[in-house]
Each structure stands twice: as C-alpha cells, then as structure tokens.
Scaffold this motif. Structure first.
Motif, PDB file in Angstrom:
ATOM      1  N   ASN A  91       0.664 -29.210  15.055  1.00  0.00           N
ATOM      2  CA  ASN A  91       0.618 -28.815  16.468  1.00  0.00           C
ATOM      3  C   ASN A  91       1.398 -29.847  17.281  1.00  0.00           C
ATOM      4  O   ASN A  91       0.944 -30.973  17.488  1.00  0.00           O
ATOM      5  CB  ASN A  91      -0.845 -28.745  16.933  1.00  0.00           C
ATOM      6  CG  ASN A  91      -0.985 -28.312  18.381  1.00  0.00           C
ATOM      7  OD1 ASN A  91      -0.115 -28.559  19.216  1.00  0.00           O
ATOM      8  ND2 ASN A  91      -2.098 -27.670  18.691  1.00  0.00           N
ATOM      9  N   LEU A  92       2.590 -29.486  17.738  1.00  0.00           N
ATOM     10  CA  LEU A  92       3.469 -30.461  18.386  1.00  0.00           C
ATOM     11  C   LEU A  92       2.873 -31.026  19.666  1.00  0.00           C
ATOM     12  O   LEU A  92       3.071 -32.204  19.979  1.00  0.00           O
ATOM     13  CB  LEU A  92       4.834 -29.831  18.659  1.00  0.00           C
ATOM     14  CG  LEU A  92       5.664 -29.474  17.422  1.00  0.00           C
ATOM     15  CD1 LEU A  92       7.008 -28.909  17.832  1.00  0.00           C
ATOM     16  CD2 LEU A  92       5.846 -30.687  16.512  1.00  0.00           C
ATOM     17  N   ASP A  93       2.145 -30.207  20.429  1.00  0.00           N
ATOM     18  CA  ASP A  93       1.526 -30.714  21.659  1.00  0.00           C
ATOM     19  C   ASP A  93       0.453 -31.745  21.333  1.00  0.00           C
ATOM     20  O   ASP A  93       0.390 -32.814  21.957  1.00  0.00           O
ATOM     21  CB  ASP A  93       0.926 -29.557  22.466  1.00  0.00           C
ATOM     22  CG  ASP A  93       1.988 -28.661  23.071  1.00  0.00           C
ATOM     23  OD1 ASP A  93       3.120 -29.130  23.266  1.00  0.00           O
ATOM     24  OD2 ASP A  93       1.681 -27.481  23.354  1.00  0.00           O
ATOM     25  N   TRP A  94      -0.387 -31.426  20.352  1.00  0.00           N
ATOM     26  CA  TRP A  94      -1.440 -32.367  19.952  1.00  0.00           C
ATOM     27  C   TRP A  94      -0.816 -33.648  19.403  1.00  0.00           C
ATOM     28  O   TRP A  94      -1.246 -34.755  19.736  1.00  0.00           O
ATOM     29  CB  TRP A  94      -2.327 -31.722  18.890  1.00  0.00           C
ATOM     30  CG  TRP A  94      -3.501 -32.550  18.474  1.00  0.00           C
ATOM     31  CD1 TRP A  94      -4.765 -32.517  18.979  1.00  0.00           C
ATOM     32  CD2 TRP A  94      -3.516 -33.569  17.447  1.00  0.00           C
ATOM     33  NE1 TRP A  94      -5.562 -33.434  18.342  1.00  0.00           N
ATOM     34  CE2 TRP A  94      -4.825 -34.104  17.401  1.00  0.00           C
ATOM     35  CE3 TRP A  94      -2.554 -34.069  16.586  1.00  0.00           C
ATOM     36  CZ2 TRP A  94      -5.190 -35.104  16.510  1.00  0.00           C
ATOM     37  CZ3 TRP A  94      -2.907 -35.087  15.700  1.00  0.00           C
ATOM     38  CH2 TRP A  94      -4.205 -35.590  15.662  1.00  0.00           C
ATOM     39  N   THR A 154      -1.264 -37.410  20.971  1.00  0.00           N
ATOM     40  CA  THR A 154      -1.855 -38.455  20.148  1.00  0.00           C
ATOM     41  C   THR A 154      -0.903 -39.629  19.992  1.00  0.00           C
ATOM     42  O   THR A 154      -1.302 -40.797  20.109  1.00  0.00           O
ATOM     43  CB  THR A 154      -2.237 -37.885  18.768  1.00  0.00           C
ATOM     44  OG1 THR A 154      -3.171 -36.812  18.948  1.00  0.00           O
ATOM     45  CG2 THR A 154      -2.857 -38.960  17.881  1.00  0.00           C
ATOM     46  N   ALA A 155       0.375 -39.350  19.744  1.00  0.00           N
ATOM     47  CA  ALA A 155       1.359 -40.415  19.600  1.00  0.00           C
ATOM     48  C   ALA A 155       1.496 -41.214  20.896  1.00  0.00           C
ATOM     49  O   ALA A 155       1.640 -42.451  20.867  1.00  0.00           O
ATOM     50  CB  ALA A 155       2.701 -39.827  19.190  1.00  0.00           C
ATOM     51  N   ARG A 156       1.445 -40.522  22.020  1.00  0.00           N
ATOM     52  CA  ARG A 156       1.581 -41.216  23.309  1.00  0.00           C
ATOM     53  C   ARG A 156       0.385 -42.141  23.548  1.00  0.00           C
ATOM     54  O   ARG A 156       0.547 -43.292  23.990  1.00  0.00           O
ATOM     55  CB  ARG A 156       1.700 -40.191  24.431  1.00  0.00           C
ATOM     56  CG  ARG A 156       2.084 -40.787  25.780  1.00  0.00           C
ATOM     57  CD  ARG A 156       2.243 -39.723  26.841  1.00  0.00           C
ATOM     58  NE  ARG A 156       3.266 -38.765  26.471  1.00  0.00           N
ATOM     59  CZ  ARG A 156       3.028 -37.498  26.147  1.00  0.00           C
ATOM     60  NH1 ARG A 156       1.791 -37.028  26.120  1.00  0.00           N
ATOM     61  NH2 ARG A 156       4.017 -36.682  25.837  1.00  0.00           N
ATOM     62  N   ALA A 157      -0.809 -41.663  23.233  1.00  0.00           N
ATOM     63  CA  ALA A 157      -2.002 -42.497  23.411  1.00  0.00           C
ATOM     64  C   ALA A 157      -1.997 -43.675  22.442  1.00  0.00           C
ATOM     65  O   ALA A 157      -2.385 -44.797  22.799  1.00  0.00           O
ATOM     66  CB  ALA A 157      -3.258 -41.644  23.211  1.00  0.00           C
TER      67      ALA A 157
END
Length: 283
Positions: free
Chosen positions: A61-64, A68-71
């Motif tokens: 899921n690219l949005d998820w 997650t990567a940003r956080a």
C-alpha cells in the motif's frame, strides 16, 4: 489491542533527552530501551498493522508505506540532533521489549563497531544530472534536420545522400561525446569529494520515472563526512554547480548515515559513477 515494538535505531547512551512531543510511526511517542550499554529507540504500534501478515499487505500500500517512511524518518532526524544513530530498516518490529533487548544482546559487537565508525559523522548525498532540456534540444534538432533533409532512395546514391549520412553520424558522435564529458565530470567530482569523506557509497542511477527528477542521472553517491568538516564539504559541492552548462548538481543532507549502516560483510562500494551508469535503478 495487542501492541508490538517498532524499532527505529540503535544508539549509544544518550546525553540528552529526545525532543519533546516527538511522534513516530502510527502517531506513537518514541521511548528508549537500554541493554548491554546500547539504546534502542522504539514505539508501540498496533499488531493489526505491523504483524508479519499485516506488513506483507501494508507494504504493498503506497500511501501506508509513504506515511510510515515519513514518520520513521522524522524520528531518525530528531535523533540526529542529539547523537549519531544507527538507523534500522523500515518496519523492524518485535513482539515486546524482551525481543528488543535480545536484538541488542545478539548484535552488540556489530552495533558498537558501527556506532564507533559513525560517531560525529553525517551522510551527504550528491547527484549529477544531464539536464533533460539539453537532451531534448539535441533530439529535436536532429528530428527537424531529418524532416528537412530526409533523402530519397535516389539521393542516397548521390553526394547529397552521403553528406546527409555523414551529418547524422557527426550528430550522434556529438551526443555521445556530451554524455562522455558528463560522466567524466561526475567521476572527477566524485574523486574530489571522496578525498573529503571518511567513506563513500555509489548507488545505482535513479530511475527518472520513480524519482520524477528531470534529466539523466550520471552520479548518485553518498559520502560519510565529519560534522566538523561538513561546511567545507558543502562549499566544495556548491562551487561546482555552475562549472559545466547543461549539468545539474544536487546536494542533500545532512542525514543520519543510512548508506553506511550495513555490517562489514554486506558493505559494497564502487570507484565512481562509471560503474553504475549503464542501467536504470533507484535508491
């Protein structure tokens, strides 16, 4: 709700607290788990998103994945203000604190060696692109010339046909020479910057469709640099940005040393951009 432990990084003992009101993956507040003279930075995450089965689904899921990567990066960047962390891979998860401590125990020697190597150092990224407009101008000029001068079968047997083919060969040779000069510039820049870095990594050229960056990427490199000499490193990169028309030099950082965290047996390197410019890729 069952909660798991998401681990962002391993550090030595921290001399300063984490920034106030820092939140990480799934909106959770990071905390510290210490063991064997090491510190893991962790937060509680829901099992329905981070269990092994859930991760297989969510990583598609690219949005998820982006959230997650940003956080994850937010926490690593905050750590970089108080220490030199060893970032772990995205979605490193354990069942509980005892699992985190077991990781620190099992990997203690390697963690200490890497933390010593990264201490007071940061990562800078440098990319060199051949500007897309330059390549487009070359291609457009050739197409206009071809439409204007495309010879007939009869003229190909004549002198005008030979002249046309000669010009086409000359144009192709000119473009090839432009790419060679660009790659030569990138190699020279990499050689210069390597002399001011503790370690270097050459990544595969970025795929333009994935990175959305314009131009052809002829250098995609990371440099491990002492914090104390980072200003001089940045000035050296900035001084090259206008050296060669048609080329774009991009500098990113300072980052935690993502490219230099692999254990010794997994480390790879290359002498310069020529080792990786033949194919596409992303990093």
């Amino acid at each position: 709700m069952t909660e798991l432990r998401y681990v962002y990084a391993v550090c030595g003992p921290l001399d300063a607290p984490l920034p106030a009101q820092l939140t990480g993956v799934a909106g959770a507040v990071p905390r510290l788990v210490g063991h064997a003279g090491l510190t893991a930075v962790v937060s509680h995450v829901p099992a329905d998103q981070f269990s092994e089965k859930a991760l297989r689904r969510n990583l598609e899921n690219l949005d998820w994945l982006s959230d997650t990567a940003r956080a994850h990066q937010t926490v690593i960047a905050a750590l970089g203000s108080v220490t030199s962390p060893l970032p772990l891979r995205l979605a490193t998860v354990f069942h509980d604190d005892s699992g985190v401590r077991a990781m620190l125990e099992d990997g203690a020697a390697g963690f200490r060696e890497t933390l010593d190597r990264l201490r007071d150092r940061v990562e800078w990224g440098v990319k060199v692109y051949v500007e897309e407009q330059r390549a487009q101008d070359d291609a457009s000029g050739e197409q206009r010339e071809a439409r204007r001068e495309r010879p007939s079968a009869q003229s190909l047997a004549s002198g005008s046909g030979r002249d046309y083919l000669r010009r086409r060969r000359s144009e192709r040779a000119g473009r090839d020479e432009a790419w060679r000069q660009a790659e030569g510039f990138a190699q020279d820049l990499h050689d210069q910057l390597s002399r001011h870095a503790e370690e270097t990594r050459i990544h595969p050229p970025q795929n333009a469709e994935l990175s959305r960056a314009s131009g052809r990427n002829v250098l995609n490199a990371a440099y491990l640099v002492d914090r104390a000499t980072s200003e001089a490193f940045v000035e050296r990169v900035d001084s090259t940005k206008d050296e060669r028309p048609g080329l774009r030099v991009e500098l990113t950082g300072p980052w935690a040393a993502y490219s230099f965290c692999a254990p010794p047996e997994e480390r790879t390197d290359a002498s310069g951009p020529a080792a990786g410019t033949a194919g596409g890729g992303a990093s």
